[in-house]
Design an enzyme around this catalytic site. Structure first.
Site, PDB file in Angstrom:
ATOM      1  N   SER A 142      50.957  96.529  94.640  1.00 23.63           N
ATOM      2  CA  SER A 142      51.513  97.671  94.762  1.00 23.63           C
ATOM      3  C   SER A 142      52.877  97.787  94.902  1.00 23.63           C
ATOM      4  CB  SER A 142      50.360  98.746  95.252  1.00 23.63           C
ATOM      5  OG  SER A 142      50.749 100.157  94.906  1.00 23.63           O
ATOM      6  N   HIS A 169      42.437 100.782  92.013  1.00 28.65           N
ATOM      7  CA  HIS A 169      44.027 100.379  92.647  1.00 28.65           C
ATOM      8  C   HIS A 169      43.858  99.172  93.797  1.00 28.65           C
ATOM      9  CE1 HIS A 169      48.259 100.377  92.941  1.00 28.65           C
ATOM     10  NE2 HIS A 169      48.282 100.761  94.464  1.00 28.65           N
TER      11      HIS A 169
END
Length: 276
Positions: free
Chosen positions: A112, A252
């Site tokens: 990320s 995610h």
């Protein structure tokens, strides 16, 4: 709370001690005297080095595993958070260059926000290696996880959300201890760090045609609301080397849900690097 270094397994010719070589880097386990590679891991927004403790535990029998600790969290909670990705990357690169041997393959993994920090760290290490040949190792491989390609960076406004909306956004993404998010006092302690991290990544814009010289592997979850397969595949435009895209089931934080398969993929790419 800082995760303490775990004791090393006995035997196996392990001689490189687990240690904290300065505030930026964490070694949680001893690595072999002849480690096959050094793996440097960079955490997500609001995350800390200890996110990679299980990786260190699983991989330190073969590799030197180092996790980057950003300022503003855990044992660095009294320090101001970095204002930009460039600030994080320059400092991380300098620390890695000083602490990592130049005579073994160097692999960077970032998830990320850590993916763009890792990308800019890799570029900074390439500059340092060009300035001091033989003394600094440029990365041999970069693995970018859970993040759209740098050229697609944009400001989604998450760092400007009111507390309740920010909390809801974090819950959607997963990966954060819900007990912490649901405890108002704990949330107020960590929210400044989370906001600062999101501000850094949302205001990040790469230099035109920014790329690294090493191969890049992009890894994503197939139901990640923050990055699509097309956005992950666009990382191919940011390397002068080979490119591969790996898609896993999950959101995610697919890498926590699919840890065994992710570690197997990381290991396979490092092994291919060594074989090549």
């Amino acid at each position: 709370m800082t995760v303490a270094s775990a004791p090393a397994a006995a035997g196996g010719g392990r001689t490189l001690p687990a240690e904290h070589p300065g505030p930026w880097l964490r070694r949680y386990h001893d690595s072999p005297a002849r480690a096959e590679a050094t793996l440097v891991c960079l955490p997500h927004a609001g995350g800390s080095a200890s996110f990679y403790f299980p990786w260190s535990q699983a991989l330190s029998t073969r590799y030197e595993v180092i996790a980057v600790q950003y300022p503003g969290r855990q044992d660095r909670h009294r320090e101001a958070c970095a204002a930009s990705i460039a600030e994080l990357a320059e400092a991380a690169a300098a620390e890695v260059a000083a602490a990592v041997p130049a005579d073994r393959p160097l692999v960077l993994f970032g998830h990320s926000m850590g993916a763009v920090v890792g990308f800019e760290t890799a570029r900074a290490l390439e500059r340092l290696a060009a300035a001091g040949p033989g003394t600094v190792r440029a990365p041999d491989l970069f693995l970018a996880s859970g993040r759209r390609a740098p050229a697609l960076s944009r400001d989604d406004g998450i760092h400007r959300l009111p507390d309740r909306a920010l909390l809801d956004e974090l819950k959607k993404l997963g990966g954060t201890d819900l007990r912490m998010l649901d405890d108002p006092e704990l949330f107020q302690l960590v929210v400044p760090t989370i906001r600062a991290d999101f501000a850094a990544v949302e205001t990040y814009r790469p230099a035109p045609d920014a790329r690294v010289g090493c191969p890049v592997v992009a890894l994503i979850g197939d139901s990640d609301p923050r990055v699509s397969a097309e956005q992950g595949a666009a990382w191919r435009d940011h390397t002068a080397g080979d490119f591969a895209l790996r898609v896993f089931p999950g959101g995610h934080f697919y890498l926590a849900e699919q840890q065994r398969d992710v570690l197997a993929t990381v290991t396979a790419h490092i092994d291919a690097l060594a074989a090549g």
